[in-house]
Design a protein around this motif. Structure first.
Motif, short mmCIF file in Angstrom:
data_model
loop_
_atom_site.label_atom_id
_atom_site.label_comp_id
_atom_site.label_asym_id
_atom_site.label_seq_id
_atom_site.Cartn_x
_atom_site.Cartn_y
_atom_site.Cartn_z
N ARG A 19 0.83 -1.20 0.00
CA ARG A 19 0.00 0.00 0.00
C ARG A 19 0.86 1.25 0.00
N ALA A 20 1.91 1.26 0.82
CA ALA A 20 2.79 2.43 0.88
C ALA A 20 3.48 2.67 -0.46
N GLU A 21 3.92 1.60 -1.11
CA GLU A 21 4.58 1.73 -2.41
C GLU A 21 3.60 2.24 -3.45
N ALA A 22 2.38 1.71 -3.43
CA ALA A 22 1.36 2.14 -4.39
C ALA A 22 1.04 3.63 -4.24
N ILE A 23 0.91 4.09 -3.00
CA ILE A 23 0.60 5.51 -2.75
C ILE A 23 1.75 6.39 -3.23
N GLY A 24 2.97 5.98 -2.90
CA GLY A 24 4.13 6.77 -3.31
C GLY A 24 4.25 6.91 -4.81
N LEU A 25 4.02 5.82 -5.52
CA LEU A 25 4.11 5.87 -6.98
C LEU A 25 2.96 6.66 -7.59
N ALA A 26 1.76 6.51 -7.01
CA ALA A 26 0.61 7.27 -7.52
C ALA A 26 0.84 8.78 -7.36
N PHE A 27 1.45 9.19 -6.26
CA PHE A 27 1.77 10.61 -6.06
C PHE A 27 2.73 11.11 -7.13
N ARG A 28 3.57 10.22 -7.65
CA ARG A 28 4.52 10.59 -8.70
C ARG A 28 3.90 10.51 -10.10
N GLY A 29 2.61 10.15 -10.16
CA GLY A 29 1.94 10.09 -11.44
C GLY A 29 2.01 8.75 -12.14
N TRP A 30 2.48 7.72 -11.44
CA TRP A 30 2.53 6.40 -12.05
C TRP A 30 1.13 5.79 -12.01
#
Length: 209
Positions: A19-30
């Motif tokens: 979940r933490a990795e998904a949130i971090g990448l989504a914030f970067r526009g992935w």
């Protein structure tokens, strides 16, 4: 009972990491998406799907591409879903076997140009690139090479497989989160294909006798 508690604790910790990795990448526009995950000998998370690897949990996954990080966070609240990247909108990925992957990574290192590379437990390597380019003819006709572009997806670390975990061979941080052009990676792959492999060397030595 202790084994059950330990297993549940591990799943909970792993879900938090995903979940933490998904949130971090989504914030970067992935454009990340939840995917099915291994449960014993099968894959769970989506009814009526029996695959040998992760697939999107939501049948309308293409309509969910670009979902904001706040909504992405809710997808991993209940299950340890695999972490998928929808390709073709922002990034593509070129998939190769581990032998070619290692050689191409060596070519890129030799010119001081590391790129984000993912490896799976089934010995496949994925080179992330900017979207929009087709494969060179030589690469496109090689059955061991696949371009993941529009309408496809790849599995991101730290997603679990039946026997192992997807991991970064080269993390995006190493490249300053700069994703290379497809041409950069394709040129490295073409150079790597010209390098003599162990099998080719053996053949050459036998032929020289």
């Amino acid at each position: 009972m202790l084994d059950t508690d330990r297993s549940e604790s591990w799943r909970r910790a792993f879900r938090v990491e995903l979940r933490a990795e998904a949130i971090g990448l989504a914030f970067r526009g992935w454009p990340v998406l939840p995917g099915t995950y291994p449960a014993g000998e099968h894959w769970a998370g989506r009814e009526g799907v029996e695959d040998s690897g992760p697939v999107p949990v939501h049948r309308d996954w293409q309509e969910r591409i670009g979902t904001k990080a706040e909504q992405v966070a809710t997808w991993w609240t209940g299950r340890p879903y695999s972490l998928l990247l929808a390709t073709g909108k922002v990034y593509d990925a070129i998939e190769v076997d581990d032998d070619l992957g290692r050689r191409a990574a060596g070519v890129l290192r030799s010119v001081g140009m590391p790129v984000p590379i993912i490896a799976t437990p089934d010995r496949r390597w994925f080179f992330l690139t900017q979207s929009g380019a087709e494969l060179n003819h030589e690469l496109a006709t090689d059955p061991t090479i696949t371009l993941h572009a529009d309408g496809s997806w790849i599995t991101l670390p730290p997603s679990p497989f039946q026997h192992g975990v997807v991991h970064w061979r080269v993390k995006p941080e190493v490249c300053g989160w700069e994703i290379p052009t497809s041409r950069t990676v394709q040129d490295a792959l073409l150079d790597a294909l010209q390098e003599p492999t162990r099998d080719r060397l053996v053949t050459q030595l036998i032929g020289a006798d």
